[in-house]
Structures are given as structure tokens and as C-alpha cells.
Write a protein that holds these residues in place. Structure first.
Motif, PDB file in Angstrom:
ATOM      1  N   GLY A   3      -7.740   4.187  -4.596  1.00 18.13           N
ATOM      2  CA  GLY A   3      -6.627   4.508  -5.777  1.00 18.13           C
ATOM      3  C   GLY A   3      -5.763   5.594  -5.097  1.00 18.13           C
ATOM      4  N   ASP A   4      -4.751   5.989  -5.771  1.00 19.91           N
ATOM      5  CA  ASP A   4      -3.805   6.901  -5.452  1.00 19.91           C
ATOM      6  C   ASP A   4      -4.571   8.450  -5.020  1.00 19.91           C
ATOM      7  N   ALA A   5      -5.480   8.775  -5.953  1.00 22.69           N
ATOM      8  CA  ALA A   5      -5.983   9.944  -5.841  1.00 22.69           C
ATOM      9  C   ALA A   5      -7.079  10.005  -4.764  1.00 22.69           C
ATOM     10  N   HIS A  41     -14.478  -4.245   0.794  1.00 19.57           N
ATOM     11  CA  HIS A  41     -13.964  -3.069   1.600  1.00 19.57           C
ATOM     12  C   HIS A  41     -12.896  -3.093   2.411  1.00 19.57           C
ATOM     13  N   ARG A  42     -12.403  -4.341   2.820  1.00 21.44           N
ATOM     14  CA  ARG A  42     -11.334  -4.513   3.755  1.00 21.44           C
ATOM     15  C   ARG A  42     -10.222  -3.679   3.478  1.00 21.44           C
ATOM     16  N   GLU A  43      -9.565  -3.751   2.597  1.00 20.46           N
ATOM     17  CA  GLU A  43      -8.340  -2.952   2.144  1.00 20.46           C
ATOM     18  C   GLU A  43      -8.309  -1.717   2.427  1.00 20.46           C
ATOM     19  N   ALA A  44      -9.546  -1.001   2.005  1.00 21.12           N
ATOM     20  CA  ALA A  44      -9.610   0.620   1.820  1.00 21.12           C
ATOM     21  C   ALA A  44     -10.280   0.772   3.154  1.00 21.12           C
ATOM     22  N   PHE A  45     -11.035  -0.074   4.099  1.00 17.82           N
ATOM     23  CA  PHE A  45     -10.974   0.355   5.493  1.00 17.82           C
ATOM     24  C   PHE A  45     -10.006   0.296   6.122  1.00 17.82           C
ATOM     25  N   ALA A  46      -9.036  -0.644   6.020  1.00 22.13           N
ATOM     26  CA  ALA A  46      -7.999  -0.560   6.919  1.00 22.13           C
ATOM     27  C   ALA A  46      -7.174   0.440   6.550  1.00 22.13           C
ATOM     28  N   ALA A  51      -4.818   5.664   8.412  1.00 23.28           N
ATOM     29  CA  ALA A  51      -4.606   7.025   8.123  1.00 23.28           C
ATOM     30  C   ALA A  51      -5.140   8.115   9.325  1.00 23.28           C
ATOM     31  N   LEU A  52      -6.507   7.704   9.857  1.00 19.52           N
ATOM     32  CA  LEU A  52      -7.022   8.439  10.822  1.00 19.52           C
ATOM     33  C   LEU A  52      -6.089   8.292  12.189  1.00 19.52           C
TER      34      LEU A  52
END
Length: 58
Positions: A3-5, A41-46, A51-52
Motif C-alpha cells: 500500500g501507499d504507507a 508477491h510478484r507486484e510488491a517484489f518488483a 526502488a532499490l
């Protein structure tokens, strides 16, 4: 999905990271390159990997 937070927390953590922590982030990024996350988890992982990359300039 992050999420945004959650995204804000990840970015804040990376911006305030010490050089030692940035080195660890680089190590982690090297470990996950070429791996395939679980479909749920694919979207969050990507997003975290992107970001890294952006923060580390790699």
C-alpha cells in the motif's frame, strides 16, 4: 501488494540508510536478481527491487 504507507516506509528507510545498510541492500539485491517470487508477491517484489535500483543507482 504494497500500500501507499508501505511504499513510503520503504522509501523513507532507504533514504535514511547508512553506508553499511546500503551495502547490505546491494547484497540483497544481488541475491534476488534472477529469482522468481511467488505469484502473490510478484507486484510488491518488483516494486521493492525497482526502488532499490533507483536508490542505489544500479
Amino acid at each position: 501488494m504494497l500500500g501507499d504507507a508501505d511504499r513510503a516506509a520503504v522509501l523513507e528507510r532507504m533514504v535514511s540508510a547508512s553506508q553499511a545498510e546500503l551495502s547490505r541492500f546491494r547484497e540483497l539485491l544481488a541475491l534476488v536478481r534472477g529469482t522468481e517470487p511467488l505469484p502473490t508477491h510478484r507486484e510488491a517484489f518488483a516494486w521493492v527491487v525497482a526502488a532499490l535500483h533507483a536508490q542505489l543507482g544500479s
